[in-house]
Design a protein around this motif. Sequence first.
Motif, PDB file in Angstrom:
ATOM      1  N   ARG A 135      39.573  43.285  44.908  1.00 55.52           N
ATOM      2  CA  ARG A 135      38.409  42.503  45.403  1.00 55.52           C
ATOM      3  C   ARG A 135      38.136  41.602  44.293  1.00 55.52           C
ATOM      4  O   ARG A 135      37.538  40.368  44.470  1.00 55.52           O
ATOM      5  CB  ARG A 135      37.328  43.467  45.517  1.00 55.52           C
ATOM      6  CG  ARG A 135      35.900  42.859  45.809  1.00 55.52           C
ATOM      7  CD  ARG A 135      34.799  43.900  46.376  1.00 55.52           C
ATOM      8  NE  ARG A 135      35.042  44.531  47.317  1.00 55.52           N
ATOM      9  CZ  ARG A 135      35.370  45.832  47.180  1.00 55.52           C
ATOM     10  NH1 ARG A 135      35.005  46.493  46.245  1.00 55.52           N
ATOM     11  NH2 ARG A 135      35.362  46.353  48.362  1.00 55.52           N
ATOM     12  N   LYS A 136      38.072  41.987  42.906  1.00 56.33           N
ATOM     13  CA  LYS A 136      37.918  40.845  42.000  1.00 56.33           C
ATOM     14  C   LYS A 136      38.966  39.828  42.038  1.00 56.33           C
ATOM     15  O   LYS A 136      38.464  38.407  41.940  1.00 56.33           O
ATOM     16  CB  LYS A 136      38.062  41.620  40.499  1.00 56.33           C
ATOM     17  CG  LYS A 136      37.938  40.556  39.186  1.00 56.33           C
ATOM     18  CD  LYS A 136      38.057  41.251  38.029  1.00 56.33           C
ATOM     19  CE  LYS A 136      37.583  40.529  36.772  1.00 56.33           C
ATOM     20  NZ  LYS A 136      38.161  41.060  35.526  1.00 56.33           N
ATOM     21  N   CYS A 137      40.217  40.140  42.469  1.00 55.96           N
ATOM     22  CA  CYS A 137      41.293  38.937  42.550  1.00 55.96           C
ATOM     23  C   CYS A 137      40.819  38.099  43.682  1.00 55.96           C
ATOM     24  O   CYS A 137      40.977  36.878  43.541  1.00 55.96           O
ATOM     25  CB  CYS A 137      42.367  39.668  43.036  1.00 55.96           C
ATOM     26  SG  CYS A 137      43.891  38.756  42.704  1.00 55.96           S
ATOM     27  N   ILE A 138      40.345  38.533  44.947  1.00 58.97           N
ATOM     28  CA  ILE A 138      39.908  37.673  45.941  1.00 58.97           C
ATOM     29  C   ILE A 138      38.647  36.802  45.604  1.00 58.97           C
ATOM     30  O   ILE A 138      38.575  35.617  45.695  1.00 58.97           O
ATOM     31  CB  ILE A 138      39.549  38.540  47.207  1.00 58.97           C
ATOM     32  CG1 ILE A 138      40.721  39.356  47.708  1.00 58.97           C
ATOM     33  CG2 ILE A 138      39.005  37.784  48.408  1.00 58.97           C
ATOM     34  CD1 ILE A 138      40.550  40.468  48.730  1.00 58.97           C
ATOM     35  N   ASN A 139      37.664  37.415  44.960  1.00 55.43           N
ATOM     36  CA  ASN A 139      36.589  36.577  44.416  1.00 55.43           C
ATOM     37  C   ASN A 139      37.128  35.337  43.764  1.00 55.43           C
ATOM     38  O   ASN A 139      36.543  34.414  43.662  1.00 55.43           O
ATOM     39  CB  ASN A 139      35.663  37.461  43.809  1.00 55.43           C
ATOM     40  CG  ASN A 139      34.823  38.444  44.682  1.00 55.43           C
ATOM     41  OD1 ASN A 139      34.470  38.049  45.727  1.00 55.43           O
ATOM     42  ND2 ASN A 139      34.449  39.510  44.405  1.00 55.43           N
ATOM     43  N   TYR A 140      37.988  35.684  42.716  1.00 56.20           N
ATOM     44  CA  TYR A 140      38.498  34.677  41.847  1.00 56.20           C
ATOM     45  C   TYR A 140      39.027  33.558  42.894  1.00 56.20           C
ATOM     46  O   TYR A 140      38.823  32.432  42.542  1.00 56.20           O
ATOM     47  CB  TYR A 140      39.418  35.091  40.873  1.00 56.20           C
ATOM     48  CG  TYR A 140      40.064  33.892  40.145  1.00 56.20           C
ATOM     49  CD1 TYR A 140      39.681  33.472  39.263  1.00 56.20           C
ATOM     50  CD2 TYR A 140      41.524  33.733  40.621  1.00 56.20           C
ATOM     51  CE1 TYR A 140      40.285  32.447  38.433  1.00 56.20           C
ATOM     52  CE2 TYR A 140      42.056  32.755  39.789  1.00 56.20           C
ATOM     53  CZ  TYR A 140      41.754  31.747  38.979  1.00 56.20           C
ATOM     54  OH  TYR A 140      42.311  30.996  38.295  1.00 56.20           O
TER      55      TYR A 140
END
Length: 327
Positions: A306-311
Amino acid sequence: MGEEMLEETLANHRILSKIKPSVKLFNYIGDAPRIIASAGKQTLSPKEFSEIYGKMNKDKTMKWITELIRRGHGSPLEHSIYIFEITCSRVASHQLVRHRIASYTQLSQRYNDKYLRNMIMLAATKLGYENIEKNNIGEYMKILEETIDSSLSFWDMLEIIGEAFIVPPKIVKSNNREFLKQLLRSVKTYYSLINNGISYEDARFILPQAVKTRILVSMNARELLESFLPLRMCSHAQWEIRYIAWQLWRQLVKIHPEIFSYAGPRCVYMENRVRQQPCKLDEYINGKCEFIITRCPELVPREGIRKCINYASKDLWNSMGDEIIDT
């Protein structure tokens, strides 16, 4: 925030919009979701397509498209077309045309130097020139030389450069004037070659890949859902084409949410193929849907996806930071 600071901030955002790629959805088949859903049902129904299509309402359309995505049944998605125009660097356009199930028509650099001329005209205005003689290559070179040697601010230089080039976010963040000057020097060399009798088509070899181009692209929903968006929305995609992919997705999801709500980076595509019920990209981002895959195709573990997608969704020119993902 004071009025003067607000004006400066707005001016900077306007300049940033010039140095970024842009995407404009030009045309599409408006009834594509209904056609796709009907095509999906036709594979199982003895009825004629016209009858299936006539009875395909909004709820049934959503149900059938969701089922197609869940099962990975992609051929019905090909009964659609989306045409969009992209303004980007030659770096990005070279990546773009690797997607082969698409059609492309690109601005010719052999015959058109409009972006470069616009840049010179803006530089002349910044330097106080008036009544620039059209097609006066010698004067173009003089203006470029003066711009390179000038004391113009970084943001003034960036605004000039933005007429003709895409500029990486890290260059903006670091206020790298030398990078901007090198771009100007390349254009000066380009016109110097032309001034000495070299043809436009040969002189262009000296131009950096950052130079802007326009390209008209046609893709169907299958290519978008299964190839372009999964690969290019991913945080591991190069920053420019990633920005293009996210901007395109935001436009597509507005017109056909039945199809493109489920689109996303490869992790989302992979996840939706193994779930009992696929989830929309927004549901993954806001935590309504949890990932069940242990890792994404780029080896990011479940807890970091999820953090990767937000980035990946960030506009790096505006956020100006977070270049490194800690997953």
